[in-house]
Design a protein around this motif. Sequence first.
Motif, short mmCIF file in Angstrom:
data_model
loop_
_atom_site.label_atom_id
_atom_site.label_comp_id
_atom_site.label_asym_id
_atom_site.label_seq_id
_atom_site.Cartn_x
_atom_site.Cartn_y
_atom_site.Cartn_z
N ALA A 24 41.28 32.59 37.93
CA ALA A 24 39.93 32.13 38.24
C ALA A 24 39.46 31.22 37.11
O ALA A 24 39.43 31.65 35.95
CB ALA A 24 38.97 33.31 38.40
N GLN A 82 39.02 39.88 44.28
CA GLN A 82 39.29 38.61 44.94
C GLN A 82 40.74 38.18 44.79
O GLN A 82 41.12 37.08 45.21
CB GLN A 82 38.38 37.50 44.35
CG GLN A 82 36.90 37.85 44.32
CD GLN A 82 36.31 38.04 45.69
OE1 GLN A 82 36.77 37.43 46.67
NE2 GLN A 82 35.28 38.87 45.80
N HIS A 105 35.94 29.05 40.26
CA HIS A 105 36.71 28.66 41.44
C HIS A 105 38.16 29.09 41.25
O HIS A 105 38.58 29.45 40.14
CB HIS A 105 36.62 27.14 41.70
CG HIS A 105 37.35 26.31 40.70
ND1 HIS A 105 36.74 25.79 39.57
CD2 HIS A 105 38.65 25.90 40.64
CE1 HIS A 105 37.61 25.10 38.88
NE2 HIS A 105 38.79 25.14 39.50
N ASP A 106 38.91 29.07 42.33
CA ASP A 106 40.31 29.49 42.33
C ASP A 106 41.16 28.37 41.73
O ASP A 106 41.20 27.25 42.25
CB ASP A 106 40.75 29.79 43.76
CG ASP A 106 42.12 30.45 43.82
OD1 ASP A 106 42.88 30.37 42.83
OD2 ASP A 106 42.43 31.04 44.87
N PHE A 136 42.38 37.95 41.73
CA PHE A 136 42.65 37.26 40.47
C PHE A 136 43.20 38.22 39.43
O PHE A 136 42.80 39.39 39.35
CB PHE A 136 41.38 36.61 39.92
CG PHE A 136 40.83 35.51 40.80
CD1 PHE A 136 41.56 34.35 41.02
CD2 PHE A 136 39.59 35.65 41.42
CE1 PHE A 136 41.06 33.34 41.83
CE2 PHE A 136 39.09 34.64 42.23
CZ PHE A 136 39.82 33.49 42.44
#
Length: 203
Positions: free
Chosen positions: A139, A169, A132-133, A171
Amino acid sequence: MDVWSVIGWGGSALVVLSLLQTRILRLRVLNLIGCVILVAFNAVVGVWPMVGMNAVLAVINVVHLWRLLRHRHDETAYEVLQVSDGDAYLGFVLERHRKDISRFNPGFAVGASPYAFLVQHGDRTVGVVLAHDAGSGRAQIDLDYVVPKYRDFTPGEFVYRRSDVFTEQGFRQVIAPPRMRDSSTYLKNLGFRREGDDLVLNL
């Protein structure tokens, strides 16, 4: 019971023990050792058919071990598939291995991991990575799980090697899961480094 009888029984016990292993690499290594011992034992007592059989089995084990170790860190042997956190097949895999996951990741609960990856060896799912962020371009890995049969091969590493699955994404870093047991060597080999209380991989 003389020494050679003890050696013979020991070799037989190793062969039987090898067949009880769930990890492929461990099975092959134990079976190879047992076969070599039985070759020596049967040669001493003069049971040549058993010498021949165990010699052939030892060669088969050597060939399989060579193939397994050759592809242990081969990126072409594994594929990483990103799926949604609500994917039905992902849910099936997590439920099927729920007890084993809990054993190595106490306190882990399904949910709140929008980034999900399946590690495939051919058409077989051998690992799952959930994340998850955590903010600030990081991450947080919630789960890095490999099925027992492939645990000696650490296929989860290919999720981290293919850093594009995270960088796409947005990250820049990956934080190791806090619940992972006996994983410091595995994580350090992948490039994770200590930052405060966290193990972090720069992408």
